[in-house]
Design a protein around this motif. Sequence first.
Motif, mmCIF file in Angstrom:
data_model
loop_
_atom_site.group_PDB
_atom_site.id
_atom_site.type_symbol
_atom_site.label_atom_id
_atom_site.label_comp_id
_atom_site.label_asym_id
_atom_site.label_seq_id
_atom_site.Cartn_x
_atom_site.Cartn_y
_atom_site.Cartn_z
ATOM 1 N N GLU A 114 -15.206 0.842 7.248
ATOM 2 C CA GLU A 114 -14.213 1.138 8.277
ATOM 3 C C GLU A 114 -12.843 0.495 8.006
ATOM 4 O O GLU A 114 -11.835 1.161 7.973
ATOM 5 N N HIS A 115 -12.843 -0.832 7.762
ATOM 6 C CA HIS A 115 -11.563 -1.562 7.730
ATOM 7 C C HIS A 115 -11.172 -1.981 6.312
ATOM 8 O O HIS A 115 -11.982 -2.562 5.592
ATOM 9 N N SER A 116 -9.922 -1.734 5.977
ATOM 10 C CA SER A 116 -9.433 -2.191 4.661
ATOM 11 C C SER A 116 -8.063 -2.841 4.828
ATOM 12 O O SER A 116 -7.295 -2.478 5.710
ATOM 13 N N GLN B 199 -9.647 2.686 8.609
ATOM 14 C CA GLN B 199 -8.761 1.878 9.460
ATOM 15 C C GLN B 199 -8.035 0.910 8.526
ATOM 16 O O GLN B 199 -8.492 -0.220 8.307
ATOM 17 N N ALA B 200 -6.954 1.373 7.965
ATOM 18 C CA ALA B 200 -6.267 0.602 6.926
ATOM 19 C C ALA B 200 -5.105 -0.185 7.522
ATOM 20 O O ALA B 200 -4.361 0.331 8.352
ATOM 21 N N VAL B 201 -4.987 -1.427 7.075
ATOM 22 C CA VAL B 201 -3.896 -2.293 7.535
ATOM 23 C C VAL B 201 -3.117 -2.750 6.309
ATOM 24 O O VAL B 201 -3.719 -3.104 5.286
ATOM 25 N N ALA B 202 -1.791 -2.731 6.428
ATOM 26 C CA ALA B 202 -0.954 -3.205 5.308
ATOM 27 C C ALA B 202 -0.313 -4.540 5.671
ATOM 28 O O ALA B 202 0.093 -4.747 6.812
ATOM 29 N N VAL B 203 -0.248 -5.442 4.691
ATOM 30 C CA VAL B 203 0.570 -6.650 4.827
ATOM 31 C C VAL B 203 1.762 -6.421 3.919
ATOM 32 O O VAL B 203 1.590 -6.260 2.703
ATOM 33 N N ASP B 204 2.941 -6.395 4.495
ATOM 34 C CA ASP B 204 4.124 -6.122 3.676
ATOM 35 C C ASP B 204 4.718 -7.397 3.122
ATOM 36 O O ASP B 204 4.986 -8.346 3.860
#
Length: 362
Positions: A73-75, A97-102
């Motif tokens: 689910e989460h990346s 459900q992808a989250v980016a750290v910029d």
Amino acid sequence: MKLFIPGPTQVHPDILAEMARPAIGHRTPECAELWAAARAGLGRLMFTQHEVFMLTAPASAMMEAAVRNLVHEHSLHVVNGAFSNRWFEIAKSNGKQAVAVDVPWGQGIDADCLRAALEAANAEGKSYDIVTVVHNETSTGTVTPLPPLAEVLQDYPNTLLCVDAVSSMAGAEVRVDDWQLDVCLFGLQKCLALPAGMAIAAVSPRAMQRAAEVENRGWVLDFLRLAKGNEKEQSPTTPSTAHLYALVAQLARIEQEGLENRWRRHSEMAAMTRQWAAGHGWLPFPQEGNRSNTVSCLARGEGPDFVPALNALKAQGILVSNGYGDLKGQTFRIGHMGEHTMDDLQDLLQRFDAALNAEVQS
Ligand SMILES: Cc1ncc(COP(=O)(O)O)c(C=O)c1O
């Protein structure tokens, strides 16, 4: 054309000749032998005992494979350039459900920044199945040391470390097992100096275990199916035997040079490029400590406009890259990778200088 872009790059004539061999059946003993030789050579190149997969596909296909096989689910995706952003986009487009750290482009990935992102998720009761990072961001010539990131992940055993080594593998040090990389992927068209056409990945035992639990891995990119193929030294789909011949021959050439010598050659070319650029008032775009040895990304700074020189070189059949995306006109990139030597680079830089002088005089 002579290619000084950050991939694809020059291919040695002997290797091109390998690609002209007649096609062979992909279920024959000859092909199995080739497959086994390629897998063994790739294992040595990556310093790994892990499963090694080969696909007749672009490197991006392996980025997608990591997402499809390893994410329930989460990346989490650390984004410090165009290709790390691509991995984030791939995860989203696969319904994760992808989250980016910029991270600002040109900066490496800081271990504390990774830890903070993982801790924030933990505080919400969430855990990421994978974190993706690009070892050598080709868009900005920015390299990130990987062992500090692996160390952070020791405290997050459910999060697998997936690394894109597309533009570093075979040009800079990458040690898959020692550095505890769960997925390490790359293509052929950068420091391996082959035409594009295959995607490679080393996949750890715990990543294989994860894949066995993940649903909807698809068919073509399924790690379990690829592993079954490896047991028979076969690809589940029809591979490009032209690329296999070339890959086996090129891995032998690389071993003949010696990997450490090859890494040294790349670092010497990077040093020569930076020194030359400084003489023109151009500065490395990446911050100190994160400057790539395989692709130099140079910012205009106080230096002259470089675009006319890039155009003049192109007219001579030599390609050097303008900046990536929004960095076009502000930066340019020299790919000193693969088969290039110090002499080749010196010749390029002299021609570059001549083009700049001609521009000044016109
Ligand atoms: C760091 C990086 N990752 C991924 C890719 C994508 O490779 P491909 O075009 O083979 O899918 C590239 C291509 O330049 C790259 O430089």
